[in-house]
Design an enzyme around this catalytic site. Structure first.
Site, PDB file in Angstrom:
ATOM      1  N   ARG A 231      -9.121  -5.666   4.378  1.00  0.00           N
ATOM      2  CA  ARG A 231      -8.223  -5.629   3.207  1.00  0.00           C
ATOM      3  C   ARG A 231      -8.106  -7.035   2.630  1.00  0.00           C
ATOM      4  O   ARG A 231      -7.614  -7.935   3.308  1.00  0.00           O
ATOM      5  CB  ARG A 231      -6.821  -5.151   3.607  1.00  0.00           C
ATOM      6  N   GLU A 233      -6.033  -8.538   1.023  1.00  0.00           N
ATOM      7  CA  GLU A 233      -4.656  -8.667   0.555  1.00  0.00           C
ATOM      8  C   GLU A 233      -4.234 -10.116   0.663  1.00  0.00           C
ATOM      9  O   GLU A 233      -4.140 -10.636   1.776  1.00  0.00           O
ATOM     10  CB  GLU A 233      -3.720  -7.800   1.403  1.00  0.00           C
ATOM     11  N   ARG A 239       2.975  -9.196   8.965  1.00  0.00           N
ATOM     12  CA  ARG A 239       2.448  -7.910   9.417  1.00  0.00           C
ATOM     13  C   ARG A 239       1.165  -7.482   8.716  1.00  0.00           C
ATOM     14  O   ARG A 239       0.723  -6.361   8.875  1.00  0.00           O
ATOM     15  CB  ARG A 239       3.526  -6.844   9.247  1.00  0.00           C
ATOM     16  N   HIS A 240       0.580  -8.381   7.922  1.00  0.00           N
ATOM     17  CA  HIS A 240      -0.695  -8.052   7.269  1.00  0.00           C
ATOM     18  C   HIS A 240      -1.807  -8.951   7.786  1.00  0.00           C
ATOM     19  O   HIS A 240      -1.631 -10.161   7.899  1.00  0.00           O
ATOM     20  CB  HIS A 240      -0.590  -8.254   5.752  1.00  0.00           C
ATOM     21  N   GLU A 392       6.120   0.250   9.179  1.00  0.00           N
ATOM     22  CA  GLU A 392       5.095   1.294   9.120  1.00  0.00           C
ATOM     23  C   GLU A 392       3.947   1.004  10.082  1.00  0.00           C
ATOM     24  O   GLU A 392       3.418  -0.095  10.117  1.00  0.00           O
ATOM     25  CB  GLU A 392       4.560   1.338   7.676  1.00  0.00           C
ATOM     26  N   SER A 395      -0.124   5.839   8.216  1.00  0.00           N
ATOM     27  CA  SER A 395      -0.029   6.661   7.008  1.00  0.00           C
ATOM     28  C   SER A 395      -0.910   7.866   7.219  1.00  0.00           C
ATOM     29  O   SER A 395      -2.009   7.733   7.770  1.00  0.00           O
ATOM     30  CB  SER A 395      -0.600   5.923   5.795  1.00  0.00           C
ATOM     31  N   ARG A 450      -0.512  -3.489  14.512  1.00  0.00           N
ATOM     32  CA  ARG A 450       0.895  -3.202  14.185  1.00  0.00           C
ATOM     33  C   ARG A 450       1.588  -2.480  15.333  1.00  0.00           C
ATOM     34  O   ARG A 450       2.730  -2.786  15.669  1.00  0.00           O
ATOM     35  CB  ARG A 450       0.976  -2.322  12.946  1.00  0.00           C
TER      36      ARG A 450
HETATM   37  P1  ATP Z   1      -0.159  -0.061   3.572  1.00  0.00           P
HETATM   38  O1  ATP Z   1      -0.586   0.201   4.914  1.00  0.00           O
HETATM   39  O2  ATP Z   1      -0.034   1.114   2.662  1.00  0.00           O
HETATM   40  O3  ATP Z   1      -0.810  -1.255   2.961  1.00  0.00           O
HETATM   41  P2  ATP Z   1       1.830  -1.704   4.317  1.00  0.00           P
HETATM   42  O4  ATP Z   1       2.881  -1.439   5.287  1.00  0.00           O
HETATM   43  O5  ATP Z   1       0.742  -2.632   4.681  1.00  0.00           O
HETATM   44  O6  ATP Z   1       1.307  -0.360   3.850  1.00  0.00           O
HETATM   45  P3  ATP Z   1       1.668  -2.465   1.685  1.00  0.00           P
HETATM   46  O7  ATP Z   1       1.895  -1.280   0.798  1.00  0.00           O
HETATM   47  O8  ATP Z   1       0.315  -3.005   1.875  1.00  0.00           O
HETATM   48  O9  ATP Z   1       2.463  -2.162   3.025  1.00  0.00           O
HETATM   49  O10 ATP Z   1       2.452  -3.674   1.217  1.00  0.00           O
HETATM   50  C1  ATP Z   1       3.528  -3.459   0.499  1.00  0.00           C
HETATM   51  C2  ATP Z   1       4.696  -4.016   1.234  1.00  0.00           C
HETATM   52  O11 ATP Z   1       4.396  -5.261   1.852  1.00  0.00           O
HETATM   53  C3  ATP Z   1       5.732  -4.203   0.220  1.00  0.00           C
HETATM   54  O12 ATP Z   1       6.873  -3.524   0.645  1.00  0.00           O
HETATM   55  C4  ATP Z   1       5.915  -5.691   0.128  1.00  0.00           C
HETATM   56  O13 ATP Z   1       7.282  -5.978   0.107  1.00  0.00           O
HETATM   57  C5  ATP Z   1       5.292  -6.239   1.384  1.00  0.00           C
HETATM   58  N1  ATP Z   1       4.546  -7.443   1.073  1.00  0.00           N
HETATM   59  C6  ATP Z   1       3.289  -7.544   0.642  1.00  0.00           C
HETATM   60  N2  ATP Z   1       2.942  -8.809   0.434  1.00  0.00           N
HETATM   61  C7  ATP Z   1       4.018  -9.528   0.740  1.00  0.00           C
HETATM   62  C8  ATP Z   1       4.306 -10.927   0.756  1.00  0.00           C
HETATM   63  N3  ATP Z   1       3.404 -11.841   0.394  1.00  0.00           N
HETATM   64  N4  ATP Z   1       5.522 -11.306   1.153  1.00  0.00           N
HETATM   65  C9  ATP Z   1       6.435 -10.405   1.536  1.00  0.00           C
HETATM   66  N5  ATP Z   1       6.225  -9.087   1.553  1.00  0.00           N
HETATM   67  C10 ATP Z   1       5.048  -8.660   1.153  1.00  0.00           C
HETATM   68  P1  AMO Z   2      -2.881   2.585   5.063  1.00  0.00           P
HETATM   69  O1  AMO Z   2      -3.422   1.728   3.979  1.00  0.00           O
HETATM   70  O2  AMO Z   2      -1.419   2.857   5.060  1.00  0.00           O
HETATM   71  O3  AMO Z   2      -3.573   4.023   5.065  1.00  0.00           O
HETATM   72  O4  AMO Z   2      -3.307   1.969   6.463  1.00  0.00           O
HETATM   73  C1  AMO Z   2      -3.055   2.638   7.670  1.00  0.00           C
HETATM   74  C2  AMO Z   2      -2.322   1.748   8.645  1.00  0.00           C
HETATM   75  O5  AMO Z   2      -3.038   0.557   8.856  1.00  0.00           O
HETATM   76  C3  AMO Z   2      -2.143  -0.518   9.076  1.00  0.00           C
HETATM   77  N1  AMO Z   2      -2.372  -1.558   8.077  1.00  0.00           N
HETATM   78  C4  AMO Z   2      -2.497  -2.868   8.353  1.00  0.00           C
HETATM   79  N2  AMO Z   2      -2.451  -3.548   9.509  1.00  0.00           N
HETATM   80  C5  AMO Z   2      -2.644  -4.875   9.454  1.00  0.00           C
HETATM   81  N3  AMO Z   2      -2.896  -5.554   8.321  1.00  0.00           N
HETATM   82  C6  AMO Z   2      -2.974  -4.913   7.133  1.00  0.00           C
HETATM   83  N4  AMO Z   2      -3.262  -5.605   6.036  1.00  0.00           N
HETATM   84  C7  AMO Z   2      -2.760  -3.506   7.108  1.00  0.00           C
HETATM   85  N5  AMO Z   2      -2.769  -2.567   6.144  1.00  0.00           N
HETATM   86  C8  AMO Z   2      -2.544  -1.404   6.744  1.00  0.00           C
HETATM   87  C9  AMO Z   2      -0.755   0.042   8.981  1.00  0.00           C
HETATM   88  C10 AMO Z   2      -0.949   1.280   8.175  1.00  0.00           C
HETATM   89  O6  AMO Z   2       0.027   2.228   8.448  1.00  0.00           O
HETATM   90  N6  AMO Z   2      -6.603   5.917   4.617  1.00  0.00           N
HETATM   91  C11 AMO Z   2      -5.215   5.737   4.937  1.00  0.00           C
HETATM   92  C12 AMO Z   2      -4.851   6.393   6.248  1.00  0.00           C
HETATM   93  C13 AMO Z   2      -4.934   7.894   6.213  1.00  0.00           C
HETATM   94  O7  AMO Z   2      -4.301   8.488   5.330  1.00  0.00           O
HETATM   95  O8  AMO Z   2      -5.618   8.452   7.083  1.00  0.00           O
HETATM   96  C14 AMO Z   2      -4.904   4.264   4.994  1.00  0.00           C
HETATM   97  O9  AMO Z   2      -5.771   3.424   5.065  1.00  0.00           O
HETATM   98  O10 AMO Z   2      -0.348   0.355  10.311  1.00  0.00           O
END
Ligand code: ATP
Ligand code: AMO
Length: 476
Positions: A231, A233, A239-240, A392, A395, A450
């Site tokens: 990703r 991102e 947490r990313h 989270e 998903s 996570r």
């Molecule tokens: P997903 O798995 O769908 O990506 P996620 O739990 O990783 O879910 P994202 O949707 O990727 O969440 O990211 C959105 C959330 O992460 C938002 O709620 C946002 O507040 C938070 N976020 C993203 N980037 C930042 C940042 N630079 N600082 C603080 N929060 C952030």
């Molecule tokens: P989603 O984008 O929510 O869903 O990702 C699934 C799970 O992956 C983890 N995750 C991450 N962990 C670390 N760093 C990140 N940048 C990051 N982004 C996501 C989270 C999240 O819940 N295709 C769908 C899944 C599906 O529907 O089967 C998907 O990718 O724990």
């Protein structure tokens, strides 16, 4: 052939035996005619003593042992005797050294001291050296040697095994989908682009489209995959990661998408209870450095709808960042909801179901009670997230298996503002796969780092990755 003994196995019943160990020199000091070495292997330490009084051990030998640089690797042959060494994990034994051979000598200029790295950097006592996360990650091979990190990596390694063993017993097939793709799977801008023999390509954001095709169109029905997820991102959060490990599953559903939720519920309860019973020692080692509240979970996870989640927050007086009933929750409000749920239901782990359609990806099955009858911003979907300690971890959803509906949603999500779905022509091989009959199906994706971070209540996802990748870090 020589017989090796692991440091962690040496205990009182070994007294009187001769052992041969290979370990790191954790510390060493020579005092008069004695040299004391603390030997470390993985999470375990044992004290070894050499005495100039012993046959074959000269004063020069004592001097030599006292000067072996910390972190060197040695082979030690010794006799086990009873002792009381509270500072070592093998506290009731000591090794009387017969021979020592330096296998690999460490340079004396260690970039960080193990004893410093072995402490929690977040609450130092006065005078203690703090090793910040960046320093640890810059010298990760040394940082990983600490007992807490050894234990974290062992727990992280257990989760995929528990995942596969649970699913194998339930008819799932392990698959490996390509990570080099022609286009985005999830849409949005978070994709790493590259060139593939002169053509544009990207790294997989998830195995989403392939796991669906394998489950629903290629008749494998139940599939799982453990693999890297990329990703792009540019968000420096705790947490990313830009590369993480996805634990994905996809399965044919026969009556209701709750069949998918039931598999996940059973799977997580298997993972949590196995960690508690089989990894008690590792959990104890970690909690001594990074104290955490034991993870609370019910035998069957609590399920609430997105609407109920919003209501719980409103009842608790949370209004910040809360827009309408169909808008996504902010990360902060997800954490607040985690607290409300913990207080009300006594669990750190729950499922939230029936998300608004507008905040889910194009492949998500719309909820038949609101789609297409309600206006787009009031439509729901057969989708869910799972949370641990208010964050989270998963998903998932039922997916669209009808080709016509799929094309409708792909087109809508690509063209409607804010959705960022991929262009239909970039995923044509995926959408075409649904032309010739497809099983109703659903699944979900778990972020391994996570889950481990939140189970252990660690402060940063990087602590769970051996060599994390984030926007600022591409080495080591
Ligand atoms: P997903 O798995 O769908 O990506 P996620 O739990 O990783 O879910 P994202 O949707 O990727 O969440 O990211 C959105 C959330 O992460 C938002 O709620 C946002 O507040 C938070 N976020 C993203 N980037 C930042 C940042 N630079 N600082 C603080 N929060 C952030
Ligand atoms: P989603 O984008 O929510 O869903 O990702 C699934 C799970 O992956 C983890 N995750 C991450 N962990 C670390 N760093 C990140 N940048 C990051 N982004 C996501 C989270 C999240 O819940 N295709 C769908 C899944 C599906 O529907 O089967 C998907 O990718 O724990």
């Amino acid at each position: 052939e020589r017989k090796w003994t692991s440091v962690g196995s040496i205990e009182a019943s070994f007294v009187g035996k001769r052992v041969l160990v290979r370990a790191r020199v954790h510390t060493t000091r020579a005092k008069g005619s004695l040299a004391f070495l603390v030997l470390r292997q993985g999470c375990f330490t044992v004290q070894a003593v050499a005495s100039a009084q012993d046959a074959g051990c000269s004063k020069a030998m004592i001097g030599f042992l006292g000067k072996i640089p910390s972190e060197s690797i040695v082979d030690v042959e010794a006799k086990v005797v009873g002792a009381d060494v509270a500072s070592c994990t093998q506290a009731d034994v000591e090794l009387q050294i017969a021979t020592t051979f330096v296998v690999s000598k460490a340079a004396p200029d260690l970039p960080l001291q193990l004893a410093d790295a072995a402490r929690n950097e977040l609450n130092p006592k006065e005078g203690e050296v703090v090793v910040g996360l960046d320093t640890r990650l810059n010298h990760r091979v040394i940082d990983l040697r600490t007992p807490a990190n050894q234990a974290i990596m062992r727990i992280k390694s257990a989760v995929p095994l528990l995942f596969t063993s649970y699913l194998d017993k339930r008819g799932f097939v392990g698959v490996n989908s390509p990570k080099l793709l022609a286009g985005a799977s999830e849409g949005g801008s978070s994709v790493f682009s590259l060139e593939y023999f002169g053509r544009p390509a990207c790294l997989a954001q998830s195995p989403q489209l392939y796991k669906q095709m394998l489950s629903a169109c290629a008749d494998l029905e139940r599939v799982y995959e453990i693999g890297p997820v990329f990703r792009a991102e540019d968000s420096n959060t705790r947490r990313h990661l830009c590369e993480f490990t996805g634990l994905d599953l996809e399965m044919a559903i026969y009556e209701h998408y709750y069949e998918v939720l039931d598999v996940f519920a059973g799977l997580f309860s298997h993972i949590f209870s196995s960690l508690e019973t089989k990894f008690a020692a590792e959990l104890n080692i970690i909690s001594q450095v990074y104290p955490f509240e034991p993870f609370k979970h019910l035998p069957k996870p609590l399920r609430i709808s997105f609407a109920e989640g919003i209501q719980l927050l409103r009842d608790a007086g949370v209004t910040d960042d809360m827009q309408g009933d169909f808008d996504d929750l902010s990360t902060e409000n997800e954490k607040k909801l985690g607290n409300v749920v913990l207080e009300k239901y006594g669990t750190d782990y729950f499922i939230m179901d029936k998300y608004p359609l507008s905040i889910r990806p194009f492949y998500t099955m719309p909820d038949p009670h609101t789609y297409p009858s309600k206006p787009p911003h009031q439509q729901l979907s057969n989708s869910f997230d799972m949370f641990m300690r208010g964050q989270e971890i998963l998903s998932g959803a039922q997916r669209i298996h009808d080709h016509k509906l799929l094309m409708e949603r792909v087109t809508y999500c690509h063209t409607s503002a804010g959705h960022g779905g991929p262009a239909p022509d970039t995923i044509k091989s995926y959408t075409d796969a649904f032309k010739h009959g497809a099983f109703p199906h659903g699944g979900g994706g778990i972020g391994l780092e996570r889950v481990v971070m939140l189970y252990l209540d660690l402060s940063n996802i990087r602590k769970v990755s051996c060599f994390p990748r984030d926007p600022g870090r591409l080495t080591p």
